[in-house]
Design a protein around this motif. Structure first.
Motif, PDB file in Angstrom:
ATOM      1  N   LEU A 108       0.823  -1.207   0.000  1.00  0.00           N
ATOM      2  CA  LEU A 108       0.000   0.000   0.000  1.00  0.00           C
ATOM      3  C   LEU A 108       0.856   1.256   0.000  1.00  0.00           C
ATOM      4  O   LEU A 108       0.509   2.258  -0.631  1.00  0.00           O
ATOM      5  CB  LEU A 108      -0.930  -0.011   1.213  1.00  0.00           C
ATOM      6  CG  LEU A 108      -2.058  -1.038   1.180  1.00  0.00           C
ATOM      7  CD1 LEU A 108      -2.724  -1.136   2.551  1.00  0.00           C
ATOM      8  CD2 LEU A 108      -3.084  -0.686   0.110  1.00  0.00           C
ATOM      9  N   ASN A 112       0.893   4.107  -2.795  1.00  0.00           N
ATOM     10  CA  ASN A 112       0.630   5.487  -2.393  1.00  0.00           C
ATOM     11  C   ASN A 112       1.701   6.431  -2.940  1.00  0.00           C
ATOM     12  O   ASN A 112       1.398   7.524  -3.441  1.00  0.00           O
ATOM     13  CB  ASN A 112       0.584   5.564  -0.870  1.00  0.00           C
ATOM     14  CG  ASN A 112       0.299   6.949  -0.351  1.00  0.00           C
ATOM     15  OD1 ASN A 112      -0.796   7.477  -0.526  1.00  0.00           O
ATOM     16  ND2 ASN A 112       1.282   7.553   0.296  1.00  0.00           N
ATOM     17  N   PHE A 394      -2.021   8.791   2.123  1.00  0.00           N
ATOM     18  CA  PHE A 394      -2.681   7.567   2.582  1.00  0.00           C
ATOM     19  C   PHE A 394      -3.677   7.891   3.688  1.00  0.00           C
ATOM     20  O   PHE A 394      -4.801   7.372   3.698  1.00  0.00           O
ATOM     21  CB  PHE A 394      -1.630   6.581   3.077  1.00  0.00           C
ATOM     22  CG  PHE A 394      -2.188   5.323   3.678  1.00  0.00           C
ATOM     23  CD1 PHE A 394      -2.583   4.270   2.870  1.00  0.00           C
ATOM     24  CD2 PHE A 394      -2.330   5.199   5.051  1.00  0.00           C
ATOM     25  CE1 PHE A 394      -3.109   3.103   3.427  1.00  0.00           C
ATOM     26  CE2 PHE A 394      -2.853   4.039   5.613  1.00  0.00           C
ATOM     27  CZ  PHE A 394      -3.249   2.987   4.796  1.00  0.00           C
ATOM     28  N   GLU A 397      -6.896   9.242   2.350  1.00  0.00           N
ATOM     29  CA  GLU A 397      -7.749   8.171   1.836  1.00  0.00           C
ATOM     30  C   GLU A 397      -8.491   7.478   2.981  1.00  0.00           C
ATOM     31  O   GLU A 397      -9.690   7.178   2.878  1.00  0.00           O
ATOM     32  CB  GLU A 397      -6.898   7.146   1.070  1.00  0.00           C
ATOM     33  CG  GLU A 397      -6.243   7.671  -0.198  1.00  0.00           C
ATOM     34  CD  GLU A 397      -7.114   7.480  -1.424  1.00  0.00           C
ATOM     35  OE1 GLU A 397      -8.356   7.490  -1.288  1.00  0.00           O
ATOM     36  OE2 GLU A 397      -6.546   7.324  -2.514  1.00  0.00           O
ATOM     37  N   VAL A 398      -7.771   7.222   4.084  1.00  0.00           N
ATOM     38  CA  VAL A 398      -8.387   6.562   5.229  1.00  0.00           C
ATOM     39  C   VAL A 398      -9.505   7.423   5.800  1.00  0.00           C
ATOM     40  O   VAL A 398     -10.611   6.939   6.074  1.00  0.00           O
ATOM     41  CB  VAL A 398      -7.338   6.242   6.302  1.00  0.00           C
ATOM     42  CG1 VAL A 398      -8.017   5.760   7.588  1.00  0.00           C
ATOM     43  CG2 VAL A 398      -6.355   5.195   5.812  1.00  0.00           C
ATOM     44  N   ARG A 410      -7.907  -0.543   3.510  1.00  0.00           N
ATOM     45  CA  ARG A 410      -7.265   0.405   4.423  1.00  0.00           C
ATOM     46  C   ARG A 410      -7.940   0.408   5.789  1.00  0.00           C
ATOM     47  O   ARG A 410      -7.265   0.372   6.828  1.00  0.00           O
ATOM     48  CB  ARG A 410      -7.302   1.811   3.810  1.00  0.00           C
ATOM     49  CG  ARG A 410      -6.385   2.017   2.624  1.00  0.00           C
ATOM     50  CD  ARG A 410      -6.477   3.446   2.111  1.00  0.00           C
ATOM     51  NE  ARG A 410      -7.773   3.722   1.490  1.00  0.00           N
ATOM     52  CZ  ARG A 410      -7.999   3.691   0.178  1.00  0.00           C
ATOM     53  NH1 ARG A 410      -7.017   3.396  -0.648  1.00  0.00           N
ATOM     54  NH2 ARG A 410      -9.193   3.959  -0.308  1.00  0.00           N
ATOM     55  N   THR A 411      -9.253   0.484   5.827  1.00  0.00           N
ATOM     56  CA  THR A 411      -9.945   0.629   7.112  1.00  0.00           C
ATOM     57  C   THR A 411      -9.898  -0.639   7.951  1.00  0.00           C
ATOM     58  O   THR A 411     -10.163  -0.593   9.152  1.00  0.00           O
ATOM     59  CB  THR A 411     -11.411   1.036   6.909  1.00  0.00           C
ATOM     60  OG1 THR A 411     -12.107   0.015   6.174  1.00  0.00           O
ATOM     61  CG2 THR A 411     -11.513   2.359   6.165  1.00  0.00           C
ATOM     62  N   VAL A 416      -4.935   1.120  11.315  1.00  0.00           N
ATOM     63  CA  VAL A 416      -6.029   2.092  11.277  1.00  0.00           C
ATOM     64  C   VAL A 416      -7.000   1.885  12.429  1.00  0.00           C
ATOM     65  O   VAL A 416      -7.502   2.846  13.023  1.00  0.00           O
ATOM     66  CB  VAL A 416      -6.769   2.000   9.922  1.00  0.00           C
ATOM     67  CG1 VAL A 416      -8.043   2.831   9.924  1.00  0.00           C
ATOM     68  CG2 VAL A 416      -5.842   2.440   8.792  1.00  0.00           C
TER      69      VAL A 416
END
Length: 466
Positions: A108, A112, A394, A397-398, A410-411, A416
């Motif tokens: 990721l 990114n 990044f 985006e989260v 991601r979540t 996270v």
């Protein structure tokens, strides 16, 4: 050799990157009440990426961004310009905290970084982007073993690193008598002019229709019907959703405040190197580099062949005070100048043109963390600890995923979903940070051996990074 501190005689007490005639005019302040779908609080990288990505996801989304000073004024315009793929403050920290996720986090992170490069090209952002990679260098014998261990860890996770095991090998890249070995990340880091990146993102946001208001300080946040109301110095913004990107500054959500502390970081910039001076150092591949000490230096070339020399001291002020007078610290500048002279004795005739500092946000795990509040209508990201140039995209985006209630790769990450351990209240906080800084300095002076206090922090998963 001349007294290294004499090179500071004519250094301007301002950030080099912000001392730029291409600096754009500030947008007007918000002087009336307004409404929007998404309000972004903070005009650094976190806020700019959030606003831009929100418009790229949905061009009809009405986005407002407010900034207390000017876009890129704080850490985003003062940092070293290392844009790294790592989302975990390096492989070692990632392996310690999220070994089961590290392969995904590395993937990721690489994606990114490429997305940032693609954005720079797509919007024509003139920010001196160079995909040079970076070197981790050993300046003490014990650090050579550390580089070998890191190379083995990289191989374990399928991450490409080139180990330069001898002084001759690393000095063929950058010629310093202090260098004993190096580990080269060839593709995972870009060098960038950080202020121009921020200004370019501002322009891209405006082109997409983001309404930006500078010199507009957010003073309070509260629920308002099905949305959120944020008060500013001259008015109010009623928004369906809010993204908080205030980082080193106190969060509008008070329960978030114990998770970060602001620490001051400092840097020097030299005058441009002549052809002869640059040839004496080598540096054909123009990589940035950092040494392997706890109190480390970060160093790079600019587009016009100046050397930025920063780091070493990380200064916390009681109660986390962020004030303009902390931006200058002559004793740190003198220390940095002396260290520069030892690293590059062949540049004895080189002077510094700028000396500055600024606050960065750090947390006990050294990487960004995330949260929602106000029934999922407010998102927050902070805690980058000096590696925010890349990770902020990044994080944006989260935050947008969280605000949309979307379940994404991601979540679902533990990075996270879990927050770091908060810092204790004062005066325990200042005492703990002081003991930790002393212990880190002692470890540097004793072949990296960590005392009982540092070993305890390691077991608890806590720390304080310089």
């Amino acid at each position: 050799m001349t007294d290294p501190t004499r090179r500071l005689r004519d250094a301007k007490p301002v950030p080099f990157w912000l001392d730029d005639p291409s600096r754009p005019e500030a947008a007007s302040a918000l002087v009336a009440d307004t409404r929007c779908d998404l309000l972004v609080v903070g005009g650094g990288y976190s806020g700019l990426w959030t606003a831009l990505l929100a418009k790229e996801r949905d061009s009809a989304c009405d986005v407002v961004l407010i900034e207390a000073q000017e876009v890129g004024w704080a850490a985003s315009g003062r940092n070293g310009g290392f844009c790294e793929a790592s989302l975990t403050h390096g492989l070692g920290n990632g392996h310690q905290r999220w070994p089961g996720e590290l392969t995904a986090l590395e993937r990721l992170g690489a994606r990114n970084l490429q997305a940032i490069e693609d954005t720079v090209k797509r919007y024509g952002i003139a920010c001196d982007w160079e995909r040079t990679g970076s070197l981790s260098v050993a300046t003490e014998p014990y650090q050579v073993d550390g580089l070998r261990e890191l190379a083995a860890l990289a191989a374990r996770y399928g991450v490409e690193r080139t180990l330069l095991e001898t002084p001759e090998a690393v000095r063929a890249e950058i010629d310093s008598p202090a260098f004993l070995a190096g580990l080269w990340d060839r593709d995972g880091v870009a060098m960038v002019n950080p202020a121009r990146l921020a200004w370019g993102l501002k322009r891209a946001c405006e082109e997409r229709g983001v309404r930006i208001h500078e010199h507009t300080r957010a003073t309070a946040l509260a629920p308002s019907g099905s949305g959120v109301e944020v008060r500013t110095s001259y008015g109010r913004v009623r928004a369906g959703r809010v993204a908080l990107a205030t980082n080193a500054f106190p969060s509008l959500v008070r329960r978030h405040r114990p998770y970060t502390v602001p620490v001051y970081d400092y840097a020097l910039m030299t005058e441009p190197l002549s052809g002869r001076q640059l040839a004496s150092v080598g540096w054909r591949h123009r990589q940035g580099f950092a040494d392997g000490a706890n109190r480390f230096h970060y160093v790079r070339l600019t587009a016009d062949n100046r050397i930025l020399w920063g780091g070493y001291d990380a200064v916390y002020h009681y109660r986390g005070r962020v004030r303009a007078e902390h931006d200058q610290r002559p004793e740190t500048f003198a220390t940095l100048a002396r260290h520069f002279a030892r690293a590059f004795p062949q540049l004895d005739d080189l002077s510094f043109t700028h000396a500055w500092g600024g606050a960065i946000d750090t947390c006990t795990r050294f990487t960004a963390f995330f949260d929602l509040s106000h029934g999922g209508r407010v998102a927050y990201a902070a805690g980058y600890t000096g590696l925010g140039v890349g990770a902020t995209r990044f994080a944006a985006e989260v935050m947008l995923d969280l605000l949309a209630g979307e379940r994404t790769e991601r979540t679902q990450l533990q990075l996270v979903r879990r927050k770091p351990v908060p810092f204790p209240p004062e005066p325990v906080r200042s005492a703990a940070i002081g003991i930790t800084k002393w212990s880190l300095a002692q470890a540097d002076a004793n072949d990296g051996r960590r005392n009982g206090w540092l070993r305890l922090l390691d077991r608890l998963g806590l720390g304080f990074d310089s």
